[in-house]
Design a protein around this motif. Structure first.
Motif, PDB file in Angstrom:
ATOM      1  N   TRP A 114       0.732  -1.124  -0.013  1.00 44.48           N
ATOM      2  CA  TRP A 114       0.104  -0.177  -0.087  1.00 44.48           C
ATOM      3  C   TRP A 114       0.973   1.326   0.019  1.00 44.48           C
ATOM      4  CZ3 TRP A 114      -4.468   0.869  -1.537  1.00 44.48           C
ATOM      5  CH2 TRP A 114      -5.466  -0.214  -1.713  1.00 44.48           C
ATOM      6  N   THR A 115       2.127   1.236   0.503  1.00 46.67           N
ATOM      7  CA  THR A 115       2.854   2.167   0.679  1.00 46.67           C
ATOM      8  C   THR A 115       3.510   2.631  -0.672  1.00 46.67           C
ATOM      9  OG1 THR A 115       3.662   1.909   2.802  1.00 46.67           O
ATOM     10  CG2 THR A 115       5.309   3.199   1.385  1.00 46.67           C
ATOM     11  N   LEU A 116       3.695   1.615  -1.613  1.00 49.18           N
ATOM     12  CA  LEU A 116       4.153   1.874  -2.965  1.00 49.18           C
ATOM     13  C   LEU A 116       3.143   2.294  -3.842  1.00 49.18           C
ATOM     14  CD1 LEU A 116       6.466  -1.406  -3.310  1.00 49.18           C
ATOM     15  CD2 LEU A 116       7.239   1.100  -3.018  1.00 49.18           C
ATOM     16  N   VAL A 117       1.660   1.529  -3.759  1.00 46.07           N
ATOM     17  CA  VAL A 117       0.736   2.064  -4.558  1.00 46.07           C
ATOM     18  C   VAL A 117       0.471   3.529  -4.189  1.00 46.07           C
ATOM     19  CG1 VAL A 117      -1.778   1.754  -4.803  1.00 46.07           C
ATOM     20  CG2 VAL A 117      -0.131  -0.264  -4.694  1.00 46.07           C
ATOM     21  N   ALA A 385       2.494   7.433   3.154  1.00 46.78           N
ATOM     22  CA  ALA A 385       3.433   6.952   2.163  1.00 46.78           C
ATOM     23  C   ALA A 385       4.644   7.241   2.868  1.00 46.78           C
ATOM     24  CB  ALA A 385       3.275   7.573   0.936  1.00 46.78           C
ATOM     25  N   THR A 386       5.074   8.415   3.507  1.00 46.65           N
ATOM     26  CA  THR A 386       6.422   8.443   4.031  1.00 46.65           C
ATOM     27  C   THR A 386       6.655   7.634   5.129  1.00 46.65           C
ATOM     28  OG1 THR A 386       6.311  11.099   3.305  1.00 46.65           O
ATOM     29  CG2 THR A 386       8.039  10.333   4.822  1.00 46.65           C
ATOM     30  N   VAL A 387       5.650   7.610   5.981  1.00 49.04           N
ATOM     31  CA  VAL A 387       6.099   6.731   7.448  1.00 49.04           C
ATOM     32  C   VAL A 387       5.792   5.239   7.116  1.00 49.04           C
ATOM     33  CG1 VAL A 387       3.559   6.962   8.268  1.00 49.04           C
ATOM     34  CG2 VAL A 387       5.325   6.637   9.724  1.00 49.04           C
ATOM     35  N   GLY A 388       4.902   5.025   6.039  1.00 47.66           N
ATOM     36  CA  GLY A 388       4.731   3.601   5.477  1.00 47.66           C
ATOM     37  C   GLY A 388       6.165   3.017   5.188  1.00 47.66           C
ATOM     38  N   PHE A 389       6.957   3.495   4.511  1.00 43.84           N
ATOM     39  CA  PHE A 389       8.393   2.990   4.124  1.00 43.84           C
ATOM     40  C   PHE A 389       9.045   2.638   5.265  1.00 43.84           C
ATOM     41  CE2 PHE A 389       7.732   5.014  -0.136  1.00 43.84           C
ATOM     42  CZ  PHE A 389       8.274   4.199  -0.873  1.00 43.84           C
ATOM     43  N   TYR A 390       9.198   3.514   6.385  1.00 46.17           N
ATOM     44  CA  TYR A 390       9.800   3.161   7.691  1.00 46.17           C
ATOM     45  C   TYR A 390       9.244   2.096   8.218  1.00 46.17           C
ATOM     46  CZ  TYR A 390      12.780   7.181   6.569  1.00 46.17           C
ATOM     47  OH  TYR A 390      13.587   8.043   6.021  1.00 46.17           O
ATOM     48  N   ILE A 391       7.832   2.081   8.254  1.00 49.42           N
ATOM     49  CA  ILE A 391       7.152   0.994   8.829  1.00 49.42           C
ATOM     50  C   ILE A 391       7.465  -0.642   8.346  1.00 49.42           C
ATOM     51  CG2 ILE A 391       4.856  -0.006   9.412  1.00 49.42           C
ATOM     52  CD1 ILE A 391       3.960   3.021   9.922  1.00 49.42           C
ATOM     53  N   ALA A 392       7.468  -0.330   7.059  1.00 44.35           N
ATOM     54  CA  ALA A 392       7.846  -1.570   6.073  1.00 44.35           C
ATOM     55  C   ALA A 392       9.153  -1.917   6.392  1.00 44.35           C
ATOM     56  CB  ALA A 392       7.643  -1.442   4.711  1.00 44.35           C
ATOM     57  N   PHE A 393      10.268  -1.164   6.392  1.00 44.50           N
ATOM     58  CA  PHE A 393      11.586  -1.481   6.752  1.00 44.50           C
ATOM     59  C   PHE A 393      11.565  -2.215   8.112  1.00 44.50           C
ATOM     60  CE2 PHE A 393      13.364   2.434   4.010  1.00 44.50           C
ATOM     61  CZ  PHE A 393      13.209   1.582   3.050  1.00 44.50           C
TER      62      PHE A 393
END
Length: 480
Positions: A114-117, A385-393
């Motif tokens: 979802w972050t990427l989408v 979207a910004t925080v989503g990357f860090y959550i995914a990492f």
């Protein structure tokens, strides 16, 4: 085509999958690096954060770039180790699965996809402004931006469906344009058009007189904004299954892409800070677009059109790389029956063994989000979207730490050795800090739903993900 997944890896690696359709290994180090380079995109990274960070913390926001780069290198090193052990499609999602199992990884994949989408839609919409300027359309309406964003997304979808060679060629050409538009322009500015002294990067102008108040206020806000620019290096691992001898090439691509793109962004930001004709107007917000003002002032209006072409190509390349990463994540999850319509989503094209269905689904999802980009909801989606990357990492990095602490960690061809535990702990601490820092409600004058948008969207996606995962698990159990 064989239905058995054969992963080229050393005996130290553990294959996370036992079967499923296989992606062709037709790419080398350059393809993996260039895709991550285009994903991070110096143009997107610079244009997206420069004015915001400058307004938030003044010229001294530049030091925040060095802080974020140093801390993101910790994350990149841990992910590089995981890519070395499990060089298969899916990256973040499949690394988490290999470490702590299916249920844990499902939420990692749900957050990452979802972050990427959302990011694909965001970058498409952002590029539409420059495309409109190139076409000579001043002050385009929201509808016009959405339509132009849809054009950018359509071009990306075609590029991702045409074949790996065309994808690699397109990304390579775009990288050349990006280097000219960011590094090249930066060099010219810093050599011939310096208006401000180097001491400028130590100034904040409107910051609190107390240095500690500045650090824990405006500076941390700038660090949160800059966090958007230094993500995407993990995408080199998302296509690991398509890279020849990936155990060493992909880890090198992950680390090299981060350092290269971050260095270009940091240098270009410094060049712009030293060349801005009216720095105080830029800091106060009186000049809402200091980059365009600086370029027009020093190069004239005539240079703007060629630069716009380069900038638009940079945005398109970023969307292409983002869509490539999300389509591989969708394919990887479908291959283990972790998504609805998995059989369709994991199907590959006959000619190039590309996940065309996954590409098309990601395009449709991004198009739907793009369609609501004119509403206030879109701002909330961008924040997530910004925080989503860090959550995914955080999912694979935390999982790696848990496995290390259990004494079950196995080294791959690329290994941090005795420093692995220390770097892993530091990476977890950084990710936790940055997630809180980005999500922190700072818009005291804005509506409550915008101030807490990141938390609200995170909760909504978490609940919907929980419901869907339970349904998929129940369906899977009923088939046994």
């Amino acid at each position: 085509m064989s239905e058995t997944l054969k992963v080229e890896q050393s005996s130290a690696s553990d294959a996370p999958l036992e079967g499923g359709p296989v992606l062709k290994r037709e790419m080398g180090f350059w393809s993996s690096f260039s895709l991550a380079f285009a994903f991070m995109s110096p143009i997107i990274g610079l244009y997206a954060v420069f004015a915001l960070a400058l307004t938030a913390a003044g010229p001294s926001f530049w030091w925040g770039m060095l802080v974020v780069l140093a801390c993101q290198c910790l994350v990149a090193l841990v992910l590089a180790e995981l890519a070395s052990r499990w060089p298969v499609a899916g990256g973040v999602c499949l690394w988490s699965r290999s470490l702590l199992g299916h249920t844990y990884s499902w939420y990692a994949g749900w957050a990452y996809i979802w972050t990427l989408v959302i990011t694909v839609a965001a970058v498409s919409y952002g590029g539409s402004t420059f495309l409109a300027s190139f076409l000579g359309w001043e002050n385009p309406s929201s509808l016009t931006k959405v339509l132009l964003g849809a054009v950018i997304l359509a071009i990306s979808t075609i590029a991702n469906s045409a074949g790996r060679r065309w994808l690699s060629l397109f990304v390579t050409i775009s990288i050349i344009c990006e280097v000219i538009a960011s590094l090249g322009v930066g060099l010219v500015l810093i050599i011939f058009y310096r208006k401000n002294s180097l001491s400028t990067i130590f100034e904040s102008f409107s910051s609190p007189s107390d240095s500690s108040a500045y650090i824990f206020g405006p500076f941390l806000a700038a660090v949160a904004i800059i966090g958007w620019s230094f993500v995407g290096f993990e995408s080199a691992g998302a296509i690991a299954e398509e890279v020849r001898s990936p155990e060493r090439k992909v880890p090198r691509a992950i680390i090299t892409s981060l350092i290269t793109v971050a260095s270009v962004i940091t240098f270009s930001a410094l060049a712009l800070l030293l060349a801005i004709p009216d720095l105080k107007a830029a800091v106060s917000g009186a000049d809402p677009d200091p980059i365009s003002t600086t370029l027009t002032t020093h190069f004239g209006v005539g240079i703007s059109r060629p630069l716009l072409i380069l900038i638009v190509l940079g945005f398109i390349a970023g969307v292409v790389a983002l869509q490539a990463a999300v389509s591989r994540a969708i394919f990887a999850f479908a291959r283990i029956d972790a998504l609805p319509a998995a059989k369709t989503l994991r199907r590959l094209s006959k000619s190039d063994s590309l996940p065309i269905n996954a590409v098309l689904v990601s395009a449709v999802a991004s198009m739907l989000i793009l369609a609501i980009s004119a509403s206030q909801v879109y701002g909330a989606l961008i924040s997530f979207a910004t925080v989503g990357f860090y959550i995914a990492f955080a999912f694979p990095v935390v999982a790696a730490l848990i496995v290390r602490l259990k004494g079950e960690w196995k080294q791959g061809p690329f290994s941090l050795g005795k420093f692995g535990l220390v770097i892993n702990v530091a990476a977890v601490l950084w990710l936790g800090f940055e997630i809180i820092n980005i999500a922190w409600p700072r818009m005291t004058d804005g509506p409550w739903y915008q101030n807490y948008s990141v938390i609200i969207i995170f909760v909504l996606l978490g609940i919907s993900g929980y419901v869907l995962e339970k349904k998929l698990r129940k369906k899977s159990s009923s088939l046994i």
